[in-house]
Each structure stands twice: as structure tokens, then as C-alpha cells.
Design a protein around this motif. Structure first.
Motif, PDB file in Angstrom:
ATOM      1  N   LYS A 244       0.838  -1.197   0.000  1.00  0.00           N
ATOM      2  CA  LYS A 244       0.000   0.000   0.000  1.00  0.00           C
ATOM      3  C   LYS A 244       0.875   1.249   0.000  1.00  0.00           C
ATOM      4  N   GLN A 246       2.427   4.630   1.052  1.00  0.00           N
ATOM      5  CA  GLN A 246       2.718   5.172   2.377  1.00  0.00           C
ATOM      6  C   GLN A 246       2.684   6.706   2.329  1.00  0.00           C
ATOM      7  N   PHE A 254       3.014  10.598   8.181  1.00  0.00           N
ATOM      8  CA  PHE A 254       4.349  10.129   7.813  1.00  0.00           C
ATOM      9  C   PHE A 254       5.186   9.875   9.059  1.00  0.00           C
ATOM     10  N   ASN A 255       5.874   8.718   9.094  1.00  0.00           N
ATOM     11  CA  ASN A 255       6.743   8.357  10.212  1.00  0.00           C
ATOM     12  C   ASN A 255       8.198   8.401   9.740  1.00  0.00           C
ATOM     13  N   VAL A 258      10.526   5.195  10.108  1.00  0.00           N
ATOM     14  CA  VAL A 258      10.033   3.923   9.589  1.00  0.00           C
ATOM     15  C   VAL A 258      11.167   2.995   9.153  1.00  0.00           C
ATOM     16  N   GLU A 289       9.156   8.020  -2.256  1.00  0.00           N
ATOM     17  CA  GLU A 289       8.136   6.998  -2.514  1.00  0.00           C
ATOM     18  C   GLU A 289       8.789   5.659  -2.851  1.00  0.00           C
ATOM     19  N   LEU A 292      10.147   4.174   0.510  1.00  0.00           N
ATOM     20  CA  LEU A 292       9.050   3.644   1.335  1.00  0.00           C
ATOM     21  C   LEU A 292       8.451   2.384   0.724  1.00  0.00           C
ATOM     22  N   GLN A 295      10.717  -0.445   1.713  1.00  0.00           N
ATOM     23  CA  GLN A 295      10.510  -0.720   3.130  1.00  0.00           C
ATOM     24  C   GLN A 295       9.213  -1.499   3.337  1.00  0.00           C
ATOM     25  N   ALA A 296       8.164  -1.146   2.579  1.00  0.00           N
ATOM     26  CA  ALA A 296       6.888  -1.854   2.685  1.00  0.00           C
ATOM     27  C   ALA A 296       7.038  -3.306   2.230  1.00  0.00           C
ATOM     28  N   GLU A 299       8.678  -5.159   5.119  1.00  0.00           N
ATOM     29  CA  GLU A 299       7.738  -5.407   6.213  1.00  0.00           C
ATOM     30  C   GLU A 299       6.744  -6.505   5.850  1.00  0.00           C
TER      31      GLU A 299
END
Length: 390
Positions: A244, A246, A254-255, A258, A289, A292, A295-296, A299
Motif C-alpha cells: 500500500k 505510504q 508520515f513516520n 520507519v 516513494e 518507502l 521498506q513496505a 515489512e
């Protein structure tokens, strides 16, 4: 002067060859004993099957690493003890998973009910990112393929002598025969094409067939040890769902932390210098983008169990990377592709994102870094004014 790097670490891995080859010899003797006792690959205890898989994987990887080193030394005798960086990288990819496979093999020998904690059949580590490969790599592949082929032939003789007692077992054996036929065909084709001094065009074709043959033999050895896995070897996994979107820097939700190891975030959040380093990281990221999205992917792979937090040999947690953003270090449990990098079981990696040296012309770094990680007391904050040193 030749641009080569020391092979001292690689030589240390090579010195560990004896235990690997001793284990394979023991495995092949045990198979003869099992056959004499009327046992088949399907009736062996889980620990015995796991021993076979792990011993085979350690053997193939060790053989490849040794062959690549030998080929370089024979071709360039004036620089023995040093190898080109691309060769060092390729050989380390082979050597790094050997000890974890060997350790699991020894555990399986000691426990008949041992259950592997990684998914098999496993894929080989990725080949070096250069086409065509150096001549020394082709030479190393050829020698390694021949050695692996001989032992794969012995493995096939073992399973062929064990008559399946069920229709399902016969189907599994037929699948293994199919993979073995593909491997031997590719191997012979490469052998016949190679000749003495292949042209560039022939070199590329031989390389293609050699890689395919070695990968197939690697698979066959694992399937002989665990024939029930032959059913899964033919199954193509469905594509993973897209991660999805982020929130981006500056957007609600926004973190900025992360990318940081979750168990270490609180420590770094209390550090003013770390907070500034994280802020600068996102300010300089030309495509947050993309960062992230990778990173997604990581995870999601962790949630699926494809990867897990890396641990030391004693079972304790290895920790986080030493440089901003201090990401968690992972171990691969199942073959998976993250950030465009194909990862295989027992590799360790970190998501390395860095702005080091950007003010001196060094491009922004966003990569899956596969390596052998060790503990350190060093800590870096990713200074854009300093050249990267890792």
C-alpha cells in the motif's frame, strides 16, 4: 595496482572446506547403509532428510566458492591472495551461507526429529551482476559444475534404487528425474560448447547453460534428500500483493523513523544528532516513494515469514546497522525478491539508505545490502559532507 582486493577472508572460508566434504562423504556412506537396510528416501526420519538437504547445499556452495578462487589463481598466478572485487563479491555470496547450512546439518544429525526452520528447496545466491561474466568465473563454473554433477549422479543412483510404493511417490520421482535430465542436458551442452578458448559469443552461451545446469543440480540434490518437496518445486507462487502507498515526508501520518530498527527507535529518538540525521535523510531523498515502497516490501516479507530478524550463533539478536537510518538486519528464510534483489535462504541483508557524500557528488544510496554482518561499537550519522566508508 591491478585493482584487486585481499582474499584473506575468502581463504579463511576455504579452509573450512574439509568439514563440508567430510559431511558429504558421510552422507553418501549413510545412504548406502540405508539402502542395504531397506530404507528409502521417503522413509528416512525428518532429521536424516534434513541432514541430506543441508549437507548438499553446503557442498555445492563450498565447491563453487573454491572453484572460483582456484580459477582466478590459476589464471593470474602473479596475484595469488588477491582477486577482482567482482570475484570477491561472488565468492562471498557462495561462502556466506555454508556455515548456517552446515550447522543445521549437524543439528539434524543429532536429532532424528529435527525440522528445518528455512524453506527448501532453496535457490542459489544470485550470480554476479555482469554480462558476460569474467573468463575466470566461467572457468570456475565449469569445474564446479563437473564436481557437482558427479555427486548428483550418485544421488540419483540412490533414489532410483528405491522403488516407490505409492502413486504419489512415483510422481515425485518422475519430477526429480525431469529436473535431473534438464541439468545433465545443460551440463553436457556447456561442456561440448566450451572447447579450449571460446569466443565472446560462445562464452555467453556457455555461461547461460552452465548457470542453468548448476542451479538444476542444486535443486536435484535437495529433492533427492526430501522427495516430497518435488511437488512444491514445480509450483509457481502467485505474485505478492503490491504494498500500500505510504504517506510521504510532509504529509499527515508520515513516520520519519520507519526505516529504523523498531527495537532501537526509542534510543535514537532521544539523540538530537540522530534526529537531525533522520531529518536530513528525508530532505535529501530524491524519491522517498521508492524508499518507502521497498521498506513496505520488507515489512510484508517479515509478516509472511519470508525473512526474520538476524541472530548470532548463540541465538541472541544481531542488532541494527551501524549507520543512519540504523535499519534492522534480517535473515532470509524463503527465497524472496526485495527492492529488485533476489534473496535466498540464510543470506543476511539490510536496507541501506544513505546520503553520505552527497555534497561531494556521491549519489543517494538506496539498496538491499547482502553481507556477512558482525558486531561493532561504531556508530555513524550519514554525513553528506563525508565520503562513504562502507
Amino acid at each position: 595496482m591491478c585493482g584487486e582486493v585481499s582474499a584473506e577472508t575468502l581463504e579463511a572460508y576455504r579452509r573450512a572446506s574439509l568439514s563440508v566434504f567430510e559431511l558429504l562423504d558421510h552422507l553418501e556412506r549413510e545412504r548406502l547403509t540405508a539402502r542395504a537396510e531397506g530404507k528409502t528416501p521417503w522413509t528416512l526420519a525428518p532429521g536424516e532428510q534434513a541432514t541430506g538437504v543441508c549437507a548438499w547445499n553446503a557442498f555445492v556452495l563450498q565447491t563453487l566458492g573454491n572453484a572460483f578462487l582456484d580459477a582466478d589463481y590459476q589464471t593470474h598466478p602473479g596475484t595469488v591472495g588477491f582477486v577482482p572485487p567482482i570475484t570477491a563479491d561472488q565468492v562471498m555470496r557462495f561462502y556466506e551461507p555454508v556455515e548456517p547450512w552446515l550447522r543445521r546439518a549437524r543439528q539434524a544429525q543429532a536429532n532424528p526429529q529435527f525440522v528445518l526452520d528455512v524453506t527448501v528447496p532453496a535457490a542459489l545466491p544470485a550470480w554476479s551482476e555482469v554480462e558476460p561474466c569474467p573468463n575466470t568465473h566461467l572457468k570456475g563454473m565449469l569445474h564446479a559444475m563437473r564436481a557437482v554433477r558427479d555427486h548428483a549422479q550418485a544421488a540419483m543412483a540412490y533414489i532410483e534404487a528405491s522403488a516407490p510404493t505409492e502413486t504419489r511417490q512415483q510422481k515425485q520421482l518422475d519430477t526429480i528425474r525431469q529436473h535431473y535430465a534438464a541439468a545433465t542436458t545443460q551440463a553436457r551442452y556447456a561442456d561440448d560448447m566450451h572447447g579450449i578458448d571460446p569466443s565472446r559469443d560462445v562464452h555467453e552461451r556457455v555461461e547461460e547453460h552452465l548457470k542453468a545446469a548448476i542451479e538444476q543440480f542444486y535443486l536435484v540434490g535437495q529433492l533427492v534428500a526430501m522427495p516430497e518437496r518435488a511437488e512444491k518445486a514445480a509450483v509457481v507462487a502467485p505474485p505478492a500483493a503490491l504494498p500500500k502507498a505510504q504517506p510521504l515526508p510532509g504529509q499527515p501520518g508520515f513516520n520519519p523513523w520507519v526505516l529504523t530498527d523498531p527495537l532501537s527507535r526509542e534510543k535514537f529518538q532521544r539523540d538530537p544528532e540522530a534526529r537531525e540525521a533522520i531529518r536530513l535523510l528525508w530532505v535529501h531523498d530524491p524519491a522517498p516513494e521508492k524508499t518507502l515502497a521497498i521498506q513496505a516490501e520488507i515489512e510484508a516479507a517479515y509478516t509472511r515469514g519470508d525473512i526474520s530478524i538476524a541472530k548470532k550463533a548463540d541465538g541472541s539478536r544481531l542488532g541494527h546497522f551501524f549507520c543512519t537510518p540504523w535499519a534492522a538486519i534480517y535473515t532470509v528464510n524463503r527465497s524472496v525478491t526485495l527492492g529488485g534483489v533476489a534473496l535466498v535462504p540464510l543470506q543476511t541483508f539490510v536496507f541501506d539508505v544513505s546520503i553520505e557524500g552527497m555534497n561531494r557528488g556521491v549519489p543517494f544510496r538506496r539498496q538491499i545490502k547482502v553481507a556477512k554482518f558482525v558486531s561493532t561499537t561504531e556508530l555513524e550519522y550519514g554525513d553528506p559532507n563525508e565520503e562513504p566508508d562502507h
